[in-house]
Write a protein that holds these residues in place. Structure first.
Motif, PDB file in Angstrom:
ATOM      1  N   SER A  75      14.113  -4.495 -10.933  1.00  0.00           N
ATOM      2  CA  SER A  75      13.591  -3.574 -10.032  1.00  0.00           C
ATOM      3  C   SER A  75      13.002  -4.144  -8.816  1.00  0.00           C
ATOM      4  N   ASP A  76      12.329  -3.512  -8.039  1.00  0.00           N
ATOM      5  CA  ASP A  76      11.600  -3.985  -6.814  1.00  0.00           C
ATOM      6  C   ASP A  76      10.642  -3.141  -6.302  1.00  0.00           C
ATOM      7  N   LEU A  77      10.009  -3.436  -5.462  1.00  0.00           N
ATOM      8  CA  LEU A  77       8.730  -2.656  -4.836  1.00  0.00           C
ATOM      9  C   LEU A  77       9.020  -1.273  -4.436  1.00  0.00           C
ATOM     10  N   SER A  78      10.154  -1.211  -3.951  1.00  0.00           N
ATOM     11  CA  SER A  78      10.720   0.109  -3.468  1.00  0.00           C
ATOM     12  C   SER A  78      10.928   1.275  -4.757  1.00  0.00           C
ATOM     13  N   GLN A  79      10.797   0.784  -5.918  1.00  0.00           N
ATOM     14  CA  GLN A  79      10.997   1.548  -6.998  1.00  0.00           C
ATOM     15  C   GLN A  79       9.783   2.015  -7.859  1.00  0.00           C
ATOM     16  N   ILE A  80       8.663   1.715  -7.106  1.00  0.00           N
ATOM     17  CA  ILE A  80       7.235   1.656  -7.664  1.00  0.00           C
ATOM     18  C   ILE A  80       7.108   3.285  -7.536  1.00  0.00           C
ATOM     19  N   VAL A  81       6.524   3.679  -8.562  1.00  0.00           N
ATOM     20  CA  VAL A  81       5.994   5.155  -8.683  1.00  0.00           C
ATOM     21  C   VAL A  81       4.573   5.248  -8.771  1.00  0.00           C
ATOM     22  N   LYS A  82       3.833   4.257  -9.197  1.00  0.00           N
ATOM     23  CA  LYS A  82       2.374   4.592  -9.520  1.00  0.00           C
ATOM     24  C   LYS A  82       1.823   3.098  -9.352  1.00  0.00           C
ATOM     25  N   VAL A  83       0.576   2.957  -8.434  1.00  0.00           N
ATOM     26  CA  VAL A  83       0.162   1.680  -8.777  1.00  0.00           C
ATOM     27  C   VAL A  83      -1.137   1.760  -9.011  1.00  0.00           C
ATOM     28  N   THR A  84      -1.925   0.825  -9.574  1.00  0.00           N
ATOM     29  CA  THR A  84      -3.467   1.146  -9.750  1.00  0.00           C
ATOM     30  C   THR A  84      -4.083  -0.366  -9.135  1.00  0.00           C
ATOM     31  N   ILE A  85      -4.971  -0.293  -8.361  1.00  0.00           N
ATOM     32  CA  ILE A  85      -5.541  -1.518  -7.807  1.00  0.00           C
ATOM     33  C   ILE A  85      -7.063  -1.704  -8.321  1.00  0.00           C
ATOM     34  N   PHE A  86      -7.163  -2.533  -8.751  1.00  0.00           N
ATOM     35  CA  PHE A  86      -8.779  -2.899  -9.094  1.00  0.00           C
ATOM     36  C   PHE A  86      -9.163  -3.792  -8.245  1.00  0.00           C
ATOM     37  N   LEU A  87     -10.593  -3.497  -7.620  1.00  0.00           N
ATOM     38  CA  LEU A  87     -11.122  -4.505  -6.670  1.00  0.00           C
ATOM     39  C   LEU A  87     -12.643  -4.638  -7.336  1.00  0.00           C
ATOM     40  N   THR A  88     -13.150  -5.967  -7.058  1.00  0.00           N
ATOM     41  CA  THR A  88     -14.423  -6.234  -7.106  1.00  0.00           C
ATOM     42  C   THR A  88     -15.344  -5.826  -6.338  1.00  0.00           C
ATOM     43  N   SER A  89     -15.057  -5.164  -5.073  1.00  0.00           N
ATOM     44  CA  SER A  89     -15.511  -4.509  -4.043  1.00  0.00           C
ATOM     45  C   SER A  89     -14.950  -3.768  -3.252  1.00  0.00           C
ATOM     46  N   MET A  90     -15.556  -2.733  -3.173  1.00  0.00           N
ATOM     47  CA  MET A  90     -14.787  -1.395  -2.617  1.00  0.00           C
ATOM     48  C   MET A  90     -14.933  -1.806  -0.779  1.00  0.00           C
ATOM     49  N   SER A  91     -15.785  -2.820  -0.362  1.00  0.00           N
ATOM     50  CA  SER A  91     -15.651  -3.359   0.734  1.00  0.00           C
ATOM     51  C   SER A  91     -14.407  -3.697   1.428  1.00  0.00           C
ATOM     52  N   HIS A  92     -13.660  -4.073   0.434  1.00  0.00           N
ATOM     53  CA  HIS A  92     -11.916  -4.237   0.865  1.00  0.00           C
ATOM     54  C   HIS A  92     -11.027  -3.253   0.988  1.00  0.00           C
ATOM     55  N   PHE A  93     -11.559  -2.054   0.777  1.00  0.00           N
ATOM     56  CA  PHE A  93     -10.654  -0.836   0.839  1.00  0.00           C
ATOM     57  C   PHE A  93      -9.666  -0.781   1.984  1.00  0.00           C
ATOM     58  N   PRO A  94     -10.401  -0.847   3.337  1.00  0.00           N
ATOM     59  CA  PRO A  94      -9.496  -1.125   4.558  1.00  0.00           C
ATOM     60  C   PRO A  94      -8.455  -2.124   4.504  1.00  0.00           C
ATOM     61  N   LYS A  95      -8.832  -3.209   3.952  1.00  0.00           N
ATOM     62  CA  LYS A  95      -7.548  -4.236   3.723  1.00  0.00           C
ATOM     63  C   LYS A  95      -6.500  -3.700   2.774  1.00  0.00           C
ATOM     64  N   ILE A  96      -6.860  -2.813   1.659  1.00  0.00           N
ATOM     65  CA  ILE A  96      -5.814  -2.470   1.109  1.00  0.00           C
ATOM     66  C   ILE A  96      -4.869  -1.551   1.677  1.00  0.00           C
ATOM     67  N   VAL A  97      -5.570  -0.828   2.719  1.00  0.00           N
ATOM     68  CA  VAL A  97      -4.663   0.062   3.375  1.00  0.00           C
ATOM     69  C   VAL A  97      -3.770  -0.539   4.279  1.00  0.00           C
ATOM     70  N   ALA A  98      -3.940  -1.630   4.813  1.00  0.00           N
ATOM     71  CA  ALA A  98      -3.167  -2.662   5.457  1.00  0.00           C
ATOM     72  C   ALA A  98      -2.060  -3.261   4.542  1.00  0.00           C
ATOM     73  N   LEU A  99      -2.557  -3.525   3.403  1.00  0.00           N
ATOM     74  CA  LEU A  99      -1.568  -4.206   2.332  1.00  0.00           C
ATOM     75  C   LEU A  99      -0.470  -3.275   1.979  1.00  0.00           C
ATOM     76  N   ARG A 100      -0.863  -1.914   1.852  1.00  0.00           N
ATOM     77  CA  ARG A 100       0.109  -0.993   1.314  1.00  0.00           C
ATOM     78  C   ARG A 100       1.040  -0.765   2.354  1.00  0.00           C
ATOM     79  N   ARG A 101       0.627  -0.871   3.527  1.00  0.00           N
ATOM     80  CA  ARG A 101       1.597  -0.632   4.950  1.00  0.00           C
ATOM     81  C   ARG A 101       2.422  -1.772   4.877  1.00  0.00           C
ATOM     82  N   ARG A 102       2.127  -3.152   4.783  1.00  0.00           N
ATOM     83  CA  ARG A 102       2.993  -4.335   4.833  1.00  0.00           C
ATOM     84  C   ARG A 102       3.829  -4.329   3.516  1.00  0.00           C
ATOM     85  N   TRP A 103       3.502  -4.053   2.424  1.00  0.00           N
ATOM     86  CA  TRP A 103       4.423  -4.050   1.247  1.00  0.00           C
ATOM     87  C   TRP A 103       5.189  -2.951   0.834  1.00  0.00           C
ATOM     88  N   PHE A 104       4.688  -1.544   1.173  1.00  0.00           N
ATOM     89  CA  PHE A 104       5.443  -0.500   0.570  1.00  0.00           C
ATOM     90  C   PHE A 104       5.917   0.294   1.967  1.00  0.00           C
TER      91      PHE A 104
END
Length: 134
Positions: free
Chosen positions: A68-97
């Motif tokens: 399979s590959d990243l383009s076939q992902i239906v659902k992700v769950t991301i666990f963070l130890t600090s929600m202060s990283h949330f803006p970086k998650i948006v950038a991460l999603r933009r880069r990889w998905f």
């Protein structure tokens, strides 16, 4: 329904007696992927960006091992130890998905499996039964 265990090389999670992923019923269920290097250690102690990058590389490796590959992902769950990283998650999603973006849940947790881990990503993807995965 037949369960098929997915193996990656290397498999830093083998000592924990879990599968990197399981294929079942046309789907791939990927275990939580942290920022773990090939040596089984967390990369970039205290460096969220390095850990997030490695977690995505590990997610991609598990999906490719499952045909399979990243383009076939239906659902992700991301666990963070600090929600202060949330803006970086948006950038991460933009880069990889890409569109259509997978459904997503982001959860802040007090700790992950080791104190150094800052992120863990699990996913459900379509198994590439037609052989079209990139």
């Amino acid at each position: 329904m037949k369960l098929q265990q997915v193996h990656t090389q290397p498999d830093p999670y083998a000592p924990y007696l879990l599968s990197q992923a399981i294929k079942a019923g046309g789907l791939v269920y990927v275990s939580g992927q942290a920022g773990v290097g090939d040596d089984g250690r967390i990369v970039g102690d205290g460096d969220f960006d390095r850990q997030a990058e490695q977690a995505m590389l590990n997610l991609r490796r598990a999906l490719v091992a499952a045909d399979s590959d990243l383009s076939q992902i239906v659902k992700v769950t991301i666990f963070l130890t600090s929600m202060s990283h949330f803006p970086k998650i948006v950038a991460l999603r933009r880069r990889w998905f890409s569109a259509p973006y997978p459904a997503d849940t982001i959860v802040e947790v007090s700790a992950l499996y080791t104190p150094e881990a800052m992120i863990e990503i699990e996913a459900i993807a379509i198994a590439d039964t037609a052989g079209t995965a990139a």
